[in-house]
Design an enzyme around this catalytic site. Structure first.
Site, short mmCIF file in Angstrom:
data_model
loop_
_atom_site.label_atom_id
_atom_site.label_comp_id
_atom_site.label_asym_id
_atom_site.label_seq_id
_atom_site.Cartn_x
_atom_site.Cartn_y
_atom_site.Cartn_z
N THR A 71 -13.87 6.76 0.08
CA THR A 71 -14.74 6.84 0.96
C THR A 71 -16.21 7.05 0.56
O THR A 71 -17.09 6.47 0.80
CB THR A 71 -14.35 7.54 2.13
OG1 THR A 71 -13.03 7.02 2.44
CG2 THR A 71 -15.26 7.72 3.18
N ASN A 143 -5.80 -3.29 2.55
CA ASN A 143 -4.87 -2.42 2.68
C ASN A 143 -3.81 -2.52 3.83
O ASN A 143 -2.56 -2.26 3.63
CB ASN A 143 -5.78 -0.87 2.99
CG ASN A 143 -6.73 -1.23 4.00
OD1 ASN A 143 -7.43 -1.87 3.75
ND2 ASN A 143 -6.51 -0.43 5.22
N GLN A 171 -6.83 -0.62 -3.31
CA GLN A 171 -5.27 -0.99 -3.51
C GLN A 171 -4.82 -1.87 -4.63
O GLN A 171 -3.51 -2.25 -4.63
CB GLN A 171 -5.11 -1.75 -2.20
CG GLN A 171 -5.32 -1.27 -0.60
CD GLN A 171 -4.57 -0.09 -0.48
OE1 GLN A 171 -3.20 0.08 -0.95
NE2 GLN A 171 -4.71 0.82 0.47
N HIS A 193 -5.30 8.78 -5.42
CA HIS A 193 -4.04 8.86 -4.73
C HIS A 193 -3.47 7.60 -4.19
O HIS A 193 -2.14 7.58 -3.80
CB HIS A 193 -4.34 9.91 -3.21
CG HIS A 193 -4.91 9.27 -2.16
ND1 HIS A 193 -4.34 8.87 -1.08
CD2 HIS A 193 -6.20 8.98 -1.91
CE1 HIS A 193 -4.94 8.32 -0.02
NE2 HIS A 193 -6.32 8.45 -0.69
N CYS A 316 -5.34 4.05 14.12
CA CYS A 316 -5.26 5.34 15.14
C CYS A 316 -6.52 6.14 14.79
O CYS A 316 -6.65 6.78 13.81
CB CYS A 316 -4.14 6.13 14.99
SG CYS A 316 -3.84 7.51 15.67
N1 PLP Z 1 -10.67 1.41 0.66
C1 PLP Z 1 -9.21 1.09 1.00
C2 PLP Z 1 -8.96 -0.46 0.88
C3 PLP Z 1 -8.47 1.90 1.44
O1 PLP Z 1 -7.33 1.42 1.63
C4 PLP Z 1 -8.72 3.26 1.47
C5 PLP Z 1 -7.65 4.19 1.97
O2 PLP Z 1 -7.10 4.03 2.92
C6 PLP Z 1 -10.19 3.64 1.38
C7 PLP Z 1 -10.73 2.65 0.89
C8 PLP Z 1 -10.57 4.99 1.31
O3 PLP Z 1 -9.96 6.08 0.27
P1 PLP Z 1 -9.98 7.35 0.29
O4 PLP Z 1 -8.63 8.00 1.01
O5 PLP Z 1 -10.04 7.68 -1.26
O6 PLP Z 1 -11.29 7.83 0.72
#
Ligand code: PLP
Length: 380
Positions: A71, A143, A171, A193, A316
């Site tokens: 993020t 995702n 992903q 993660h 959600c």
């Molecule tokens: N981008 C995608 C495609 C994701 O699936 C996710 C997490 O769900 C993120 C970004 C955000 O990742 P982070 O949990 O490291 O902020």
């Protein structure tokens, strides 16, 4: 009760080797910016991990900027690439979509087809329509549905029109073979993660020469591109997960077989159920599908009671379940997407987990349809 964790796209269980590496790194006392031996030991651990993360994507270590999450990486690039016009797809993660829309300048949102794949003609048209410096953002795999996007083709279009391109590849590691060179993108992000690393650590890969103005201001860490003392244990765990990710790639065909079996067995039970993005190239581990007439939250809760962890196909936020923006963009009516769940497999998934899921799904659906039938007959 058998338990089955089938929510790898939300987060993957940490591998034992990663946990051991993180535990060892917790004993490193120094700040990586300190010049004494403690500091140098921490610096070495960070730089070794940087080499491994770089190798995972075919980047050079200097191109890797560690962040606190994907993020944050998304925010850094969208705000820091120096482009006031952004072209993003309607199926990007909120960390891209919302960030792009919150920044000054113009954000164009591209449509996707019925399988959730970006329309390249729309990208070309949006690129032709402007002389303003532009940044394109296109994720590698979605995702929610697992739909793989034509990133290399989008890169060619973007570069032909003088635009920069960014790829959220969160992903993909361990599920899809890719590299900075094959995608050709200027920026790419990862999150530890999602592939068995620790939570709260990510990376922005910045191709040598691509502009990036830091928006996290402070010390000179990460070559001035992201201030703040590095999360040494997290970064070491990230490096270990990156090192182990090729094993997952070797395991991907097995996961695809399990996923395909899961879908065909469910379709035998209920031929009317819908599998999203089934005709698109898809991640081998992901299935987004409906249980007709049954709300996603209800499915998630009932499956949880049966020991099975999956996600709702809807998002959600602030306590309110909203229809999935990804499925909506793919033209799926809210009434259908409201019955979708996402099942995602990973490195520790066993055949028994799929059987546990199928048994729980079948029992839930049979129980509900029997109730509906008796409801209908008592109403007659
Ligand atoms: N981008 C995608 C495609 C994701 O699936 C996710 C997490 O769900 C993120 C970004 C955000 O990742 P982070 O949990 O490291 O902020």
């Amino acid at each position: 009760m058998n338990a089955a964790y089938l929510d790898y796209n939300a987060t993957a269980p940490v591998k034992p080797e990663v946990a051991a590496a993180v535990a060892r790194a917790l004993d490193l006392v120094g700040n990586p910016s300190s010049v004494h031996s403690y500091g140098r030991a921490a610096r070495k651990a960070v730089e070794d991990a940087r080499e491994r993360v770089a190798a995972l994507t075919g980047a050079t270590p200097a191109e890797v900027v560690f962040t606190a999450s994907a993020t944050e990486a998304n925010n850094l690039v969208l705000a820091g690439a120096g482009r006031t016009r952004r072209i993003v797809t309607a199926i990007e993660h909120p960390a891209v979509l919302k960030t792009a829309q919150s920044l000054p300048g113009e954000t164009v949102v591209l449509p996707v087809d019925g399988d959730g794949v970006v329309a390249l003609e729309a990208l070309e048209a949006a690129l032709k329509n402007s002389t303003t410096p532009t940044l394109v953002a296109l994720m590698l795999a979605n995702n929610e549905t697992g739909a793989v996007q034509p990133v290399a083709e989008a890169t060619r279009l973007a570069h032909d029109h003088g635009a920069l391109i960014y790829c959220d590849a969160v992903q993909a590691p361990g599920r899809l073979a890719f590299s900075l060179a094959t995608l050709g993108v200027d920026y790419l992000c990862l999150s530890a993660h999602k592939f068995a690393g620790p939570k709260g650590v990510g990376a922005l890969i910045v191709r040598d020469g691509a502009p990036l103005k830091s928006v996290v201001i402070g010390g000179g860490q990460e070559r001035g591109r992201r201030a703040g003392t590095e999360n040494v244990p997290g970064i070491v765990g990230f490096g270990e997960a990156a090192w182990l990710a090729p094993q997952d790639l070797a395991n991907a065909p097995r996961l695809a077989r399990l996923r395909d079996r899961l879908e065909s067995r469910l379709l035998e039970i209920e031929p009317r159920l819908h599998v999203f993005s089934a005709k698109a190239p898809r991640l081998p581990n992901t299935s987004c599908l409906t249980m007709p007439g049954v709300q996603s939250e209800m499915q998630v809760m009932a499956l949880d009671l049966a020991g099975v962890a999956v996600s709702a196909g809807s998002a959600c936020s602030s306590g309110k379940v909203e229809p999935s923006h990804v499925l909506r963009a793919s033209g799926v009516p809210d009434a259908v997407s409201g019955c979708a769940i996402r099942v995602s497999l990973g490195w520790a998934t066993r055949e028994e987990d799929i059987e546990t899921f199928l048994a729980a799904w079948r029992a839930l659906y049979a129980g509900l349809t029997n109730r509906w039938r008796s409801g209908i007959s008592s109403a007659l």
